[in-house]
Scaffold this active site. Structure first.
Site, mmCIF file in Angstrom:
data_model
loop_
_atom_site.group_PDB
_atom_site.id
_atom_site.type_symbol
_atom_site.label_atom_id
_atom_site.label_comp_id
_atom_site.label_asym_id
_atom_site.label_seq_id
_atom_site.Cartn_x
_atom_site.Cartn_y
_atom_site.Cartn_z
ATOM 1 N N LYS B 91 0.625 -1.394 0.728
ATOM 2 C CA LYS B 91 0.031 0.202 0.196
ATOM 3 C C LYS B 91 0.980 1.334 0.133
ATOM 4 O O LYS B 91 1.746 1.023 0.501
ATOM 5 C CB LYS B 91 -0.330 0.258 1.197
ATOM 6 C CG LYS B 91 -1.673 1.432 1.231
ATOM 7 C CD LYS B 91 -3.101 0.831 2.763
ATOM 8 C CE LYS B 91 -3.930 1.758 2.676
ATOM 9 N NZ LYS B 91 -4.953 1.984 3.708
ATOM 10 N N SER B 166 -8.886 1.799 2.766
ATOM 11 C CA SER B 166 -8.888 2.264 1.688
ATOM 12 C C SER B 166 -8.043 1.907 1.381
ATOM 13 O O SER B 166 -6.928 2.013 0.001
ATOM 14 C CB SER B 166 -8.521 3.538 2.260
ATOM 15 O OG SER B 166 -7.849 2.940 3.255
ATOM 16 N N SER B 190 -9.728 -0.793 7.175
ATOM 17 C CA SER B 190 -9.416 0.149 5.291
ATOM 18 C C SER B 190 -8.578 -1.564 5.256
ATOM 19 O O SER B 190 -8.049 -1.591 3.674
ATOM 20 C CB SER B 190 -8.454 0.708 5.908
ATOM 21 O OG SER B 190 -9.274 2.054 5.485
#
Lengths: 484, 502
Positions: B91, B166, B190
């Protein structure tokens, strides 16, 4: 007397602690490095960098707190103080808001009459320093140096217990002296590792009080005193001329103008920034074991004020000697070591004489510091012992001192090796005196003719004959006998 | 191994379980190399990502160099580690030196970190090879990846829909087979929510299990880095690699081991069903509830027992979360000021203008919204009513979870009320978006671990997720239970048919 206005002064001190690395990062810190060379991702506030507590900073803060008579919190925590400024890399300062590490302390100073007085310390908390901004004169560029950012600071807040500029100066000096004896900070105002902000107001006989003013940008103890005097004068005048008091005038911050010797308005506290304090989530609260605190307390050195009292009252030193021998941690420690003999303390006055006399003279003459002196305090002690025991005379001792101070070494060993011990053999002394009298028959005649001064010449010659190693008392006795 | 260079196909080594894949790489006599795996992953990214936008940056050179190092170790007879040669997607709020780190924000324009995130460094130390940085909602603020300054990611099961967020890029990358493993971060769901929407496994560890060093902070007291994978076993392998105390993160703590416990049985398991997590009456929640009920039936048939649990404060978890997280974010994001790195506004005539313009141009709407909320919540005169009250509620919530875990071994719920929604569907309704987090934020507030695992599909063929919650430090047990449920229910990762994969 009671009608005179009362002055109230409190002092806030920011003290940089003498750690080798920063408060929350492994980056080194020392004064005077090239800009932005003492930095790392934590100091820079890079994304993803996390603070890690420097335990040494906590230890030095606790030692300082203890020396300032403070309680040490059992649990303390960190808080973020949020504001924007280019020298504050993260946009917040890690500080302590409602649970300071040290609190409820106080130190003793002399009041204006010379009587002891306690100034209470409300709290002392640990926080990180900011960087330094400089603004180009004329130009519109600003520069930021983050070397100082993250250095550990102890913010020490006193109660408004001081009633004059003099007391505030003595408080600040006492504080500096304590931390220098502790070795927890250099306490150097020029290098900015001690910064002070006095807050001042005046209470009149009728109960009216002026609004509290905090003064910033002060770079010396004396200037703090001047700023306080200036504020008292200004606030009193504004009270009389305009009736300005607390209630109709907000708290304000003023800056010290060194050139003009005045304070200049900066901002009112009413519009003070909202720092949006909240607990620092990156650092767990700190639990401080009592055992740890007690171990640190037991390990504290004797503090200057206590030491002074002891020198005067217990060791019987003069006020002058006491002053010199407690002027700084280095000289005081040197004296203490010289004083400690192998079989108990030496005669304090004798040792004090050597240290404040011969040693200080040498340092002054050579513009040297104690670290440059080859002579070890224990060696001076030995020298004092040799004189006390009558092994060498005062003159030999002084000559030896002048040599040792440069080269160091054991006085006893040198005396032994060079045969410098006092000649106390009666026959040898007599022979030397007779030889001197023979060689200076004229002087002998003069003396016998009533010229008392001539005796000194013969004495000197006799001592020379003994290579300076005669016991002056014995030489005198023999001389008196033989001269008749 | 001719097949190794075709990026797709039955029994492709890149689709093996991670342990088997790494075992083949570690086997000197097996022709499969780490370099081949990474090359394959890069090829899949090249083919599939234009339609999915899962990656913000592909780190082919870095991944291949790491793979070559793994292969060299194998040749030298050294052990490259349990993740040997396994391609890893990271990420883009985790630091990888040499690659840009954007957090999907314009404000970090041009920024590349000098040091590794501990979690990434540890995964690499175990042999993983970083193939790219994945898309996210800006600074991890969002539930759809639509708040990315670089465009939304797409759901591999239906590119018209969001992958969740996210960590939507990481979820899409794993689901589409571009990387078998991905690192995500979970502040309010997330990792778990996009894992659920993309039909994969995602685990949010106990707070303090994984180092946050090198993770760009959103809400420091809630953020945790965690694994995203196609199975619980794979997720465990990655978690084992990244977990552990770190001298660079003072909030990490020693925790119980993560080794699988073969003796874990569904028979006798006491699972809690939380009243407040029920989806009856939640619009569109029927299918998710039905899927959860299906798993419950499986559990009951296997000898597990259900315990009814009430966690009254869970109903306050959204407001509590939307005080605490923005408050911390408002402080954490103060450093993006244009002074030291990242974007800086041009032609400004004052310091205030520099700050205002830089931040106005650099941050997206959602980030600004949260900075405003957080700044307000911490303001003098409001902090007591909001932040302090929210923190007190967290403590009480944790106590309620503690009490619940005295009555049961794990809690069970849906991960999301619905399957993936359409791109743009909720983009203009922040409140609707915030409600996506209703089933996940409580784990962050309480600091406890929770895992999302696949539990079937909607009638439209969209994945649904089941969430298991455990007591602090119980990730090992959660993974054990997740594996048993997968075995007993037959639910698991089902590869989507994605364009470009033909």
């Amino acid at each position: 007397m009671s009608d005179a206005p009362r002055v109230l002064v409190g002092v806030e001190v920011h003290l940089q602690l003498k750690t080798t690395t920063k408060c929350f990062s492994p980056s080194a810190y020392h004064y005077g490095a090239d800009p932005n060379t003492l930095i790392d991702p934590v100091v820079m506030g890079l994304p993803g960098a996390l603070p890690v507590l420097n335990r040494e900073a906590v230890r030095l803060a606790i030692r300082t707190g203890l020396a300032l008579g403070c309680e040490i919190a059992e649990v303390t925590k960190w808080d973020r103080k949020n504001y924007f400024y280019p020298d504050l890399p993260k946009g917040y300062q890690i500080s302590q808001f409602d649970q300071p590490l040290c609190f409820d302390g106080g130190i003793e100073i002399d009041d204006d009459e010379g009587n002891p007085k306690r100034v209470r310390i409300r709290r002392a908390h640990l926080e990180e320093d900011t960087g330094k901004s400089t603004h180009d004169e004329g130009g519109n560029k600003s520069r930021v140096d983050l070397n100082r950012a993250g250095a550990p600071l102890l913010e020490i807040v006193s109660e408004p217990d001081m009633t004059s500029a003099g007391e505030a100066e003595r408080y600040l000096n006492a504080l500096r002296e304590i931390v220098s004896f502790l070795g927890t900070s250099d306490g150097n105002m020029q290098e900015g590792n001690l910064r002070c902000e006095p807050n001042v107001n005046v209470i009149f006989a009728n109960g009216d009080k002026t609004a509290i003013v905090e003064v910033k940008n002060i770079n010396s103890v004396r200037n703090m005193g001047r700023a306080i005097e200036c504020e008292v004068e200004r606030q009193t005048r504004e009270y009389h001329e305009h009736g300005r008091v607390m209630g109709n005038t907000p708290r304000s911050t003023r800056g010290w103008d060194d050139v003009n010797g005045t304070t200049v308005h900066q901002r009112f506290k009413e519009s003070a920034d909202d720092y949006r304090y909240f607990p620092e989530p990156d650092l767990p609260p700190l639990h401080i074991e009592r055992r740890y605190v007690e171990a640190e307390r037991a390990d504290l050195p004797e503090l200057p004020r206590a030491r002074r009292t002891r020198y005067r009252d217990t060791l019987g030193l003069s006020a002058y000697d006491t002053e010199i021998l407690t002027a700084g941690p280095a000289i005081s420690a040197w004296f203490e070591r010289a004083l400690a003999g192998p079989t108990g303390a030496r005669d304090a006055k004798l040792v004090a004489n050597w240290v404040q006399g011969e040693l200080m003279r040498h340092l002054n003459e050579q513009k040297a510091s104690l670290e440059d002196v080859a002579l070890q305090p224990e060696e001076l002690g030995e020298l004092v012992d040799l004189v006390t025991a009558g092994t060498i005379n005062a003159r030999t001792a002084k000559e030896l001192f002048r040599e040792l101070v440069v080269s160091g070494g054991s006085p006893a060993a040198i005396v032994e090796a060079r045969g410098l011990a006092q000649v106390s053999d009666r026959g040898a002394v007599e022979a030397a005196v007779r030889a001197a009298m023979e060689r200076h028959a004229q002087a002998v005649e003069d003396f016998r003719g009533g010229n008392a001064k001539a005796r000194g010449r013969i004495f000197g010659e006799a001592m020379k004959e003994l290579k300076g190693q005669g016991d002056p008392k014995q030489v005198n006795e023999v001389l008196t006998e033989l001269l008749g | 191994m001719l097949g190794a260079f075709t990026p797709f196909g039955a029994d492709h080594p890149l689709d093996l379980p991670v342990a088997a894949m790494a075992a083949r790489v570690r086997d000197k006599d097996d022709a499969l190399t780490a370099v081949e795996l990474v090359q394959t992953a890069l090829l899949r990214i090249e083919l599939l990502d234009p339609g999915l936008n899962a990656f913000l940056c592909v780190t082919g050179e870095l991944g291949l160099a790491q793979a070559a190092a793994v292969d060299a170790k194998v040749q030298a007879g050294e052990d490259p580690g349990p993740l040997a040669g396994v391609p890893l997607a990271v990420k883009d709020n985790l630091a990888v030196p040499g690659a840009p780190m954007t957090c999907a924000s314009k404000i970090l324009e041009g920024y590349s970190p000098p040091t590794w995130a501990t979690s990434v460094e540890r995964a690499i130390g175990a042999g993983a090879c970083v193939v790219g940085k994945t898309n996210l909602d800006e600074f991890a603020m969002g539930s759809s990846t639509e708040n990315s300054a670089f465009g939304p990611s797409r759901n591999p099961y239906d590119p018209a829909r969001v992958p969740g967020g996210s960590s939507g890029g990481s979820a899409a990358a794993v689901a589409a087979g571009m990387a078998p493993l991905a690192l995500g971060s979970d502040t309010g769901g997330s990792i778990r929510q996009p894992a659920a929407l993309c039909g994969i496994v995602g685990l949010k560890p106990t707070y303090g299990r994984v180092s946050r060093s090198g993770l760009v902070a959103f809400a420091s007291s809630l953020d945790q880095v965690g694994p995203m994978a196609r199975s619980a076993a794979d997720a465990r392998a990655l978690l084992q690699a990244i977990a552990g105390t770190d001298p660079l993160d003072a909030t990490t703590r020693p925790m119980p081991a993560l080794e699988p416990d073969e003796s874990t049985r569904l028979d006798g398991l006491r699972y809690g069903t939380v009243t407040e997590f029920g989806l009856d009456g939640v619009p569109g929640g029927e299918q998710a509830q039905a899927a959860v009920n299906g798993v419950r039936a499986t559990l009951d048939a296997a000898g597990a027992s259900s315990v009814a649990i009430s966690l009254p404060l869970v109903t306050s978890s959204i407001p509590v979360y939307y005080i605490v997280a923005p408050a911390e974010a408002s402080s954490n994001l103060a450093r993006y000021d244009g002074v030291r790195y990242g974007r800086r506004a041009e032609d400004v005539d004052s310091l205030q203008a520099l700050y205002a313009r830089t931040r106005d141009e650099g941050f997206g709407d959602e980030v600004k919204r949260r900075i405003l909320i957080g700044t307000f919540a911490l303001s003098s005169g409001y902090a007591d009513a909001y932040y302090k009250k929210a923190m007190a509620a967290r403590t009480r919530l944790r106590e309620q979870f503690d009490a619940a875990f005295e009555q049961c071994d794990v809690l069970l719920s849906a991960t999301t009320p619905t399957a993936a929604f359409g791109v743009g569907e909720k983009a203009d309704d922040p409140l609707a978006m915030y409600l996506c987090d209703i089933l996940t934020v409580a784990a962050n507030l309480a600091g406890i671990p929770a895992i999302s695992i696949p539990c079937g599909m909607t009638t439209d063929g969209l994945p649904l997720g089941l969430q298991l919650w455990g007591r602090p430090g119980s990730e090992g047990q959660l993974l054990d239970v997740a594996e048993r449920i997968a075995e007993a229910s037959g639910h698991g990762y089902v590869a989507p048919s994605v364009k470009g994969a033909e």
